[in-house]
Design an enzyme around this catalytic site. Sequence first.
Site, mmCIF file in Angstrom:
data_model
loop_
_atom_site.group_PDB
_atom_site.id
_atom_site.type_symbol
_atom_site.label_atom_id
_atom_site.label_comp_id
_atom_site.label_asym_id
_atom_site.label_seq_id
_atom_site.Cartn_x
_atom_site.Cartn_y
_atom_site.Cartn_z
ATOM 1 N N ARG A 240 36.112 45.656 3.639
ATOM 2 C CA ARG A 240 35.814 45.609 5.066
ATOM 3 C C ARG A 240 36.701 46.592 5.838
ATOM 4 O O ARG A 240 36.254 47.258 6.772
ATOM 5 C CB ARG A 240 36.036 44.178 5.571
ATOM 6 C CG ARG A 240 35.636 43.969 7.023
ATOM 7 C CD ARG A 240 36.025 42.574 7.486
ATOM 8 N NE ARG A 240 35.507 42.293 8.825
ATOM 9 C CZ ARG A 240 35.929 41.285 9.575
ATOM 10 N NH1 ARG A 240 36.862 40.468 9.122
ATOM 11 N NH2 ARG A 240 35.432 41.073 10.775
ATOM 12 N N ARG B 276 20.863 32.271 18.899
ATOM 13 C CA ARG B 276 20.441 31.570 17.679
ATOM 14 C C ARG B 276 20.869 30.111 17.731
ATOM 15 O O ARG B 276 20.121 29.211 17.318
ATOM 16 C CB ARG B 276 21.062 32.258 16.455
ATOM 17 C CG ARG B 276 20.485 33.642 16.167
ATOM 18 C CD ARG B 276 21.320 34.383 15.150
ATOM 19 N NE ARG B 276 20.706 35.665 14.777
ATOM 20 C CZ ARG B 276 21.370 36.751 14.434
ATOM 21 N NH1 ARG B 276 22.693 36.745 14.428
ATOM 22 N NH2 ARG B 276 20.737 37.853 14.093
#
Length: 359
Positions: free
Chosen positions: A123, A186
């Site tokens: 990452r 969401r």
Amino acid sequence: MHKVTSTSSLGPGGLDLTQSFFKPIQNTAPPSPTKRHTKISVIGVGNVGMAIAQTILTQDLADELALVDAVKDKLRGEMLDLQHAAAFLPRTQILSSTDYSVTAGSDLCIVTAGARQNPGESRLNLLQRNVGLFKKIIPPLAQLSPDAILLIVSNPVDVLTYVAWKLSGFPSNRVIGSGTNLDSSRFRFLIADHLDVNAQDVQAYIVGEHGDSSVALWSSISVGGVPILSFLEKQQISCEKETLERIHKEVVGSAYEVISLKGYTSWAIGYSVANLAFSILRNQRKIHPVTVMANGFHGIEAAGGGGEVGEVFLSLPALLGRGGALAVTNVHMTEEEAQRLRDSAKTLLELQRQLDLEV
């Protein structure tokens, strides 16, 4: 520079037909200075960038839309494809160029460009590659549109919003990340679906990092003005913590599911970012959970492990208007939620400290 705009030079030898087609009205005055010409620039014409551009056009948010990308042919193709829909859309001038000069005078610059993660890549390495990309993107945007608001969509959005703030030199209120605005949508959808109500009647926020350390603010959820957890408590209806955590995990995993099924996310983030653009440019003063400078809120002061103060950007419910992020809502949090938010800040701060931001 490759720059294409619409043209009226259609006659033989490039004759400007407008002079023949229209007879001017005499003694006209110039346009009123109070009329505002709104310009939005979108940097990156991938799936996300084009979903945002398309939604901006259909919602009539700009008089001028500038697209920038490094891939010349795809950029021109996307611009032409949008221009060919002119008969079905509000009138907007659409420009495209590989050169950032096309963005000059923007009111809002939306950055979606970013490197894709390679198999097995860490990452941090991906983040550092995106920092290198931002070093080429942010300074020219800031120079050409010194009064603009920067809206960062590229991931990891929280750290890259911090990077954009550092590289631009803008005040923090004019550098915002899309953050958890979509995560919260969401979240609201899942709750509304469970209760069989309209998602617009659900007030619910995901805050913190746009990622695995995000925090669901269960204590502040309300439906039609009714606080959910206190209502369940009064009705003596037990609500298992595991159930709540399962819904939160479903929110976090939603993007991964869409990506696994269709290869990328586009439409939801397109609507989410256009919604943010509307609130900002139309000065709606609406509250959105977006990435903002978080220092001074909910105990995020000395976010570093050694006790030192660090500047960190993460999502909090913020009041948005023409000046960017105008304020942060004093939303209720339990001590557990506030601690999770502080932990999220520490996670982001540790990533930031490993970055090379020298231009």
